[in-house]
Design a protein around this motif. Structure first.
Motif, PDB file in Angstrom:
ATOM      1  N   LEU A  21       0.814  -1.214   0.000  1.00 15.95           N
ATOM      2  CA  LEU A  21       0.000   0.000   0.000  1.00 15.95           C
ATOM      3  C   LEU A  21       0.852   1.270   0.000  1.00 15.95           C
ATOM      4  CD1 LEU A  21      -2.811  -1.011   2.531  1.00 15.95           C
ATOM      5  CD2 LEU A  21      -2.997  -0.818   0.046  1.00 15.95           C
ATOM      6  N   LEU A  22       2.099   1.168   0.446  1.00 17.85           N
ATOM      7  CA  LEU A  22       2.979   2.347   0.450  1.00 17.85           C
ATOM      8  C   LEU A  22       3.251   2.845  -0.964  1.00 17.85           C
ATOM      9  CD1 LEU A  22       5.616   1.315   3.166  1.00 17.85           C
ATOM     10  CD2 LEU A  22       3.800   3.017   3.407  1.00 17.85           C
ATOM     11  N   ASP A  23       3.233   1.926  -1.924  1.00 12.71           N
ATOM     12  CA  ASP A  23       3.488   2.309  -3.316  1.00 12.71           C
ATOM     13  C   ASP A  23       2.220   2.372  -4.156  1.00 12.71           C
ATOM     14  OD1 ASP A  23       6.249   2.769  -3.305  1.00 12.71           O
ATOM     15  OD2 ASP A  23       6.693   0.632  -3.442  1.00 12.71           O
ATOM     16  N   SER A  24       1.079   2.316  -3.510  1.00 13.20           N
ATOM     17  CA  SER A  24      -0.179   2.261  -4.252  1.00 13.20           C
ATOM     18  C   SER A  24      -0.574   3.582  -4.901  1.00 13.20           C
ATOM     19  CB  SER A  24      -1.306   1.788  -3.322  1.00 13.20           C
ATOM     20  OG  SER A  24      -1.500   2.715  -2.254  1.00 13.20           O
ATOM     21  N   MET A  25       0.135   4.671  -4.547  1.00 14.74           N
ATOM     22  CA  MET A  25      -0.221   5.991  -5.096  1.00 14.74           C
ATOM     23  C   MET A  25       0.924   6.612  -5.888  1.00 14.74           C
ATOM     24  SD  MET A  25      -2.214   7.398  -1.706  1.00 14.74           S
ATOM     25  CE  MET A  25      -0.901   6.826  -0.603  1.00 14.74           C
ATOM     26  N   LYS A  26       1.898   5.794  -6.269  1.00  9.88           N
ATOM     27  CA  LYS A  26       3.085   6.313  -6.974  1.00  9.88           C
ATOM     28  C   LYS A  26       2.701   7.022  -8.274  1.00  9.88           C
ATOM     29  CE  LYS A  26       7.679   6.371  -6.744  1.00  9.88           C
ATOM     30  NZ  LYS A  26       8.551   5.338  -7.301  1.00  9.88           N
ATOM     31  N   THR A  27       1.718   6.464  -8.984  1.00  9.36           N
ATOM     32  CA  THR A  27       1.294   7.087 -10.244  1.00  9.36           C
ATOM     33  C   THR A  27       0.599   8.427 -10.025  1.00  9.36           C
ATOM     34  OG1 THR A  27      -0.795   5.861 -10.207  1.00  9.36           O
ATOM     35  CG2 THR A  27       1.052   4.858 -11.406  1.00  9.36           C
ATOM     36  N   LYS A  28       0.188   8.695  -8.784  1.00  8.67           N
ATOM     37  CA  LYS A  28      -0.453   9.980  -8.457  1.00  8.67           C
ATOM     38  C   LYS A  28       0.555  10.984  -7.909  1.00  8.67           C
ATOM     39  CE  LYS A  28      -4.491   8.080  -9.308  1.00  8.67           C
ATOM     40  NZ  LYS A  28      -5.418   7.722  -8.228  1.00  8.67           N
ATOM     41  N   GLY A  29       1.837  10.608  -7.910  1.00 12.07           N
ATOM     42  CA  GLY A  29       2.873  11.521  -7.437  1.00 12.07           C
ATOM     43  C   GLY A  29       3.196  11.394  -5.965  1.00 12.07           C
ATOM     44  N   ILE A  30       2.736  10.308  -5.321  1.00 13.95           N
ATOM     45  CA  ILE A  30       2.906  10.141  -3.878  1.00 13.95           C
ATOM     46  C   ILE A  30       3.696   8.874  -3.593  1.00 13.95           C
ATOM     47  CG2 ILE A  30       1.704   9.730  -1.690  1.00 13.95           C
ATOM     48  CD1 ILE A  30      -0.691  11.286  -2.950  1.00 13.95           C
ATOM     49  N   LYS A  31       4.796   9.021  -2.855  1.00  9.79           N
ATOM     50  CA  LYS A  31       5.618   7.885  -2.466  1.00  9.79           C
ATOM     51  C   LYS A  31       5.483   7.668  -0.962  1.00  9.79           C
ATOM     52  CE  LYS A  31       8.923   4.844  -1.926  1.00  9.79           C
ATOM     53  NZ  LYS A  31       8.622   3.408  -2.155  1.00  9.79           N
ATOM     54  N   GLY A  32       4.952   6.519  -0.571  1.00  6.53           N
ATOM     55  CA  GLY A  32       4.848   6.198   0.845  1.00  6.53           C
ATOM     56  C   GLY A  32       6.189   5.751   1.397  1.00  6.53           C
ATOM     57  N   LEU A  33       6.576   6.301   2.526  1.00 14.46           N
ATOM     58  CA  LEU A  33       7.865   5.978   3.138  1.00 14.46           C
ATOM     59  C   LEU A  33       7.720   5.090   4.375  1.00 14.46           C
ATOM     60  CD1 LEU A  33       9.583   9.503   2.985  1.00 14.46           C
ATOM     61  CD2 LEU A  33       9.693   7.647   1.295  1.00 14.46           C
ATOM     62  N   ALA A  34       6.657   5.287   5.152  1.00 17.87           N
ATOM     63  CA  ALA A  34       6.509   4.533   6.398  1.00 17.87           C
ATOM     64  C   ALA A  34       5.120   4.757   6.972  1.00 17.87           C
ATOM     65  CB  ALA A  34       7.554   4.977   7.422  1.00 17.87           C
ATOM     66  N   TYR A  35       4.725   3.852   7.865  1.00 16.67           N
ATOM     67  CA  TYR A  35       3.526   4.038   8.686  1.00 16.67           C
ATOM     68  C   TYR A  35       3.967   4.485  10.071  1.00 16.67           C
ATOM     69  CZ  TYR A  35       0.984   1.060   5.302  1.00 16.67           C
ATOM     70  OH  TYR A  35       0.409   0.517   4.177  1.00 16.67           O
ATOM     71  N   TRP A  36       3.311   5.512  10.578  1.00 17.62           N
ATOM     72  CA  TRP A  36       3.554   5.943  11.952  1.00 17.62           C
ATOM     73  C   TRP A  36       2.268   5.774  12.749  1.00 17.62           C
ATOM     74  CZ3 TRP A  36       6.841  11.102  11.994  1.00 17.62           C
ATOM     75  CH2 TRP A  36       8.126  10.804  11.522  1.00 17.62           C
ATOM     76  N   HIS A  37       2.398   5.188  13.926  1.00 15.80           N
ATOM     77  CA  HIS A  37       1.237   4.989  14.786  1.00 15.80           C
ATOM     78  C   HIS A  37       0.873   6.273  15.530  1.00 15.80           C
ATOM     79  CE1 HIS A  37       1.620   0.885  13.841  1.00 15.80           C
ATOM     80  NE2 HIS A  37       2.375   0.490  14.839  1.00 15.80           N
ATOM     81  N   ASN A  38      -0.399   6.406  15.771  1.00 11.26           N
ATOM     82  CA  ASN A  38      -0.876   7.356  16.774  1.00 11.26           C
ATOM     83  C   ASN A  38      -1.533   6.550  17.878  1.00 11.26           C
ATOM     84  OD1 ASN A  38      -2.379   9.206  18.327  1.00 11.26           O
ATOM     85  ND2 ASN A  38      -2.479  10.644  16.629  1.00 11.26           N
ATOM     86  N   GLY A  39      -2.552   5.788  17.520  1.00  8.65           N
ATOM     87  CA  GLY A  39      -3.176   4.947  18.524  1.00  8.65           C
ATOM     88  C   GLY A  39      -4.615   4.637  18.177  1.00  8.65           C
TER      89      GLY A  39
END
Length: 335
Positions: A133-151
């Motif tokens: 899912l981190l790379d699921s938006m690459k074609t839209k110009g968005i590169k996912g780098l990591a998931y950060w928790h909040n809670g």
């Protein structure tokens, strides 16, 4: 009078020296990385951003300068994605609820009662399906780098009673801009209102909305407990973030810089996610100690009633998200 050969040589050497110094200065200029987010510095995300700055600048001395802008200093909730895509900032960390315009699959995280606890969230995000899912938006110009928790999210209102789904019927709730969250509250007979995070406190204080859903750390840092009567321990969903970069900018980085930033992000992620658990535990206790909002524990029968009440939301979004992805997310619970 013509300048002497010595004078001409001195001028030429001076020009070459100036050009060389300018070129050296240009080479020495660090790559500026603007990291913008919408929460307070003392939250898990705020601390994670500062840790990323620390680790990145230590790993790439003189090569990068990370500038962190908390509390919507540059852009609010509604503008940060546009700013990233325009290249005005390089990294942001929006809530996972903010991505449904770019991929419907990330709506998996908004489905109520999808995950039993944060360990299940972590297992899913670390799995092949979660990482994809981190790379699921690459074609839209968005590169996912990591998931950060909040809670995990808790539900709060300005009413004295909050144990069963019928207790929220007719109330107005602030939500993030998410179709799933809107459907969740409509299913409960409540009225969802999409508002920026920075507007939540005032909206609750003035009665524009009656309640909201958030993590303990967000409730405490934004002083939401001061303008709510009851906080029910529902744990009905997760508020997590995806740290993302402008994809074109990320791909244009020199290999050593990109590798250094990836390593810094991995370190910051481990730090932020551990901190998220600690801060939520601490801030729940602080809210209890403040005594301004009642923390309402729910019985197993209460929780079962909430689960049953929002179950139709799953069916509504199943086709958009994908049955296979929902099955993999459910499997992370280990039940």
């Amino acid at each position: 009078m013509k300048p002497s050969p010595f004078t001409r040589l001195a001028v030429a050497l001076g020009i070459l020296l100036s050009v060389g110094l300018a070129a050296g200065a240009a080479r020495a200029a660090p790559i500026v990385v603007k990291f913008s987010h919408v929460v307070a510095e003392k939250t898990p995300k705020g601390q994670g951003a500062l840790k990323f700055k620390e680790l990145a600048e230590a790993a790439l001395p003189g090569k990068v300068e990370v500038q962190v802008f908390p509390n919507s200093q540059l852009f609010g909730d509604g503008k940060e994605m546009e700013a990233l895509l325009l290249g005005d900032v390089q990294i942001i960390a929006p809530s996972l609820s903010k991505f449904d315009r770019y991929t419907k699959k990330l709506q998996i995280f908004d489905l109520p009662f999808m995950f039993d606890d944060m360990d299940a969230v972590d297992r899913f995000q670390s799995s092949p399906a979660g990482q994809a899912l981190l790379d699921s938006m690459k074609t839209k110009g968005i590169k996912g780098l990591a998931y950060w928790h909040n809670g995990l999210k808790q539900l709060s209102t300005n009413k004295d009673k909050l144990t069963r789904p019928e207790d929220v019927k007719g109330l107005k709730f602030r939500i993030q801009a998410s179709d799933v969250l809107e459907a969740q509250f409509r299913q409960l007979g409540a009225n969802p209102q999409k508002l920026a995070f920075s507007e939540v406190y005032q909206a609750l204080q003035t009665g524009v909305v009656d309640g909201q859903e958030n993590t303990w750390s967000n409730i405490y840092s934004q002083k939401i407990h001061e303008v709510q009567k009851t906080i029910a321990v529902t744990n009905h969903g997760a508020i997590d973030y995806m740290v993302i970069a402008n994809a074109a900018w990320w791909d244009s980085l020199p290999d050593d810089v990109r590798a250094g930033l990836q390593k810094a992000m991995a370190g910051a992620t481990a730090y932020a996610n551990k901190l998220a658990a600690d801060i939520n535990d601490r801030d729940r206790q602080r809210i209890a100690d403040a005594g301004e909002a009642k923390i309402q524990e729910l019985s197993k029968r209460d929780v079962a009633a909430w689960r049953e009440a929002v179950r139709p939301v799953w069916s509504k979004f199943q086709d958009q998200i994908g049955e296979d992805l929902i099955a993999k997310a459910r499997a992370s619970n280990g039940d």
